[in-house]
Structures are given as structure tokens and as C-alpha cells.
Design a protein around this motif. Structure first.
Motif, PDB file in Angstrom:
ATOM      1  N   MET A 108       0.816  -1.181   0.000  1.00 59.22           N
ATOM      2  CA  MET A 108       0.000   0.000   0.000  1.00 59.22           C
ATOM      3  C   MET A 108       0.866   1.254   0.000  1.00 59.22           C
ATOM      4  O   MET A 108       0.547   2.230  -0.669  1.00 59.22           O
ATOM      5  N   GLY A 109       1.947   1.197   0.730  1.00 58.13           N
ATOM      6  CA  GLY A 109       2.847   2.344   0.800  1.00 58.13           C
ATOM      7  C   GLY A 109       3.472   2.672  -0.544  1.00 58.13           C
ATOM      8  O   GLY A 109       3.652   3.852  -0.885  1.00 58.13           O
ATOM      9  N   LEU A 110       3.801   1.644  -1.324  1.00 56.97           N
ATOM     10  CA  LEU A 110       4.388   1.887  -2.642  1.00 56.97           C
ATOM     11  C   LEU A 110       3.399   2.549  -3.589  1.00 56.97           C
ATOM     12  O   LEU A 110       3.778   3.399  -4.404  1.00 56.97           O
ATOM     13  N   ILE A 111       2.136   2.182  -3.477  1.00 59.84           N
ATOM     14  CA  ILE A 111       1.118   2.806  -4.318  1.00 59.84           C
ATOM     15  C   ILE A 111       0.971   4.279  -3.960  1.00 59.84           C
ATOM     16  O   ILE A 111       0.940   5.148  -4.844  1.00 59.84           O
ATOM     17  N   VAL A 112       0.908   4.586  -2.659  1.00 58.67           N
ATOM     18  CA  VAL A 112       0.792   5.979  -2.229  1.00 58.67           C
ATOM     19  C   VAL A 112       2.024   6.774  -2.640  1.00 58.67           C
ATOM     20  O   VAL A 112       1.920   7.904  -3.131  1.00 58.67           O
ATOM     21  N   LEU A 113       3.198   6.189  -2.488  1.00 63.75           N
ATOM     22  CA  LEU A 113       4.424   6.865  -2.903  1.00 63.75           C
ATOM     23  C   LEU A 113       4.424   7.130  -4.404  1.00 63.75           C
ATOM     24  O   LEU A 113       4.825   8.210  -4.858  1.00 63.75           O
ATOM     25  N   GLY A 114       3.946   6.176  -5.195  1.00 66.13           N
ATOM     26  CA  GLY A 114       3.854   6.381  -6.637  1.00 66.13           C
ATOM     27  C   GLY A 114       2.914   7.505  -6.991  1.00 66.13           C
ATOM     28  O   GLY A 114       3.174   8.288  -7.919  1.00 66.13           O
ATOM     29  N   ILE A 115       1.815   7.634  -6.276  1.00 66.55           N
ATOM     30  CA  ILE A 115       0.884   8.739  -6.515  1.00 66.55           C
ATOM     31  C   ILE A 115       1.537  10.066  -6.169  1.00 66.55           C
ATOM     32  O   ILE A 115       1.402  11.056  -6.901  1.00 66.55           O
ATOM     33  N   ILE A 116       2.288  10.094  -5.065  1.00 66.04           N
ATOM     34  CA  ILE A 116       2.919  11.342  -4.635  1.00 66.04           C
ATOM     35  C   ILE A 116       3.980  11.807  -5.627  1.00 66.04           C
ATOM     36  O   ILE A 116       4.015  12.986  -5.999  1.00 66.04           O
ATOM     37  N   ILE A 117       4.842  10.896  -6.094  1.00 66.04           N
ATOM     38  CA  ILE A 117       5.927  11.327  -6.982  1.00 66.04           C
ATOM     39  C   ILE A 117       5.543  11.306  -8.456  1.00 66.04           C
ATOM     40  O   ILE A 117       6.302  11.759  -9.296  1.00 66.04           O
ATOM     41  N   GLY A 118       4.345  10.841  -8.767  1.00 68.14           N
ATOM     42  CA  GLY A 118       3.915  10.726 -10.159  1.00 68.14           C
ATOM     43  C   GLY A 118       3.403  12.025 -10.748  1.00 68.14           C
ATOM     44  O   GLY A 118       3.555  13.116 -10.195  1.00 68.14           O
ATOM     45  N   LEU A 119       2.762  11.907 -11.914  1.00 68.76           N
ATOM     46  CA  LEU A 119       2.284  13.062 -12.667  1.00 68.76           C
ATOM     47  C   LEU A 119       1.244  13.869 -11.910  1.00 68.76           C
ATOM     48  O   LEU A 119       1.183  15.094 -12.044  1.00 68.76           O
ATOM     49  N   GLU A 120       0.391  13.212 -11.140  1.00 69.13           N
ATOM     50  CA  GLU A 120      -0.672  13.917 -10.428  1.00 69.13           C
ATOM     51  C   GLU A 120      -0.221  14.462  -9.080  1.00 69.13           C
ATOM     52  O   GLU A 120      -0.950  15.192  -8.434  1.00 69.13           O
ATOM     53  N   GLY A 121       0.977  14.116  -8.655  1.00 64.89           N
ATOM     54  CA  GLY A 121       1.500  14.596  -7.379  1.00 64.89           C
ATOM     55  C   GLY A 121       2.547  15.671  -7.593  1.00 64.89           C
ATOM     56  O   GLY A 121       2.283  16.731  -8.153  1.00 64.89           O
ATOM     57  N   LEU A 122       3.766  15.366  -7.166  1.00 62.28           N
ATOM     58  CA  LEU A 122       4.865  16.325  -7.279  1.00 62.28           C
ATOM     59  C   LEU A 122       5.506  16.346  -8.660  1.00 62.28           C
ATOM     60  O   LEU A 122       6.394  17.162  -8.906  1.00 62.28           O
TER      61      LEU A 122
END
Length: 100
Positions: free
Chosen positions: A1-15
Motif C-alpha cells: 500500500m505504501g508503494l502505491i501511495v508513494l507512486g501517486i505522490i511522486i507521479g504526474l498527479e503529485g509532485l
């Protein structure tokens, strides 16, 4: 679950630290296939056969009830078009493993 959240944070929709490229696409696909493989390898067929009827009913209900409720909600309350209603409503279904 943490990897999914991290991917969202560093991805196109996040940072936006990680650009979308062939590299990201290939490794995300490999990761998804790996998760599916691990889930399949943990399935114990003897337990599944013992609870076959319950598993079929549970699978049918978890696949049909969320979209049946989600489509009217997306139509009447959110005003989505047909494609958006179907896509959003089917995302409500959890699709868990049926072995338990």
C-alpha cells in the motif's frame, strides 16, 4: 500500500518528479503482473473447492452490487455521461480473492 501511495505522490498527479516514459510503463506493467502472480500463487485450490458455492455467490455479489448502486449515483447526483458512469461505478467493485 505504501508503494502505491508513494507512486501517486511522486507521479504526474503529485509532485511530478517522475515523468511518464516507456521505462515507467514497462516497470509498472511488470509490477502489476507480479502482484497478480503473487495473489494467484497464494490461492489454495483445496480450500477454494471446499467453499466453491460461497465463493461464487460472494464474487457475484461483490461484482454486481457496487456498479448497480454506483451507476445511478453517478447519473443522478454527479451528472456523469454514460462512459464515465460505467468506469466510475465499476471501480467501486473490490474484486477480492474468493478463497476465504
Amino acid at each position: 500500500m505504501g508503494l502505491i501511495v508513494l507512486g501517486i505522490i511522486i507521479g504526474l498527479e503529485g509532485l511530478n518528479l517522475l515523468e511518464y516514459s516507456l521505462f515507467v510503463y514497462v516497470f509498472s506493467t511488470i509490477g502489476l503482473l507480479y502482484i497478480i502472480f503473487i495473489a494467484g500463487s497464494e490461492l489454495v485450490l483445496n480450500e477454494f473447492k471446499a467453499t466453491k458455492n460461497k465463493s461464487i455467490i460472494f464474487g457475484f455479489l461483490t461484482f454486481s452490487i457496487p456498479p448497480a448502486l454506483g451507476i445511478p449515483v453517478c447519473h443522478y447526483f454527479l451528472g456523469f455521461d454514460v462512459n464515465s458512469r460505467l468506469l466510475t461505478a465499476t471501480m467501486f467493485a473490490t474484486h477480492p480473492l474468493l478463497s476465504n
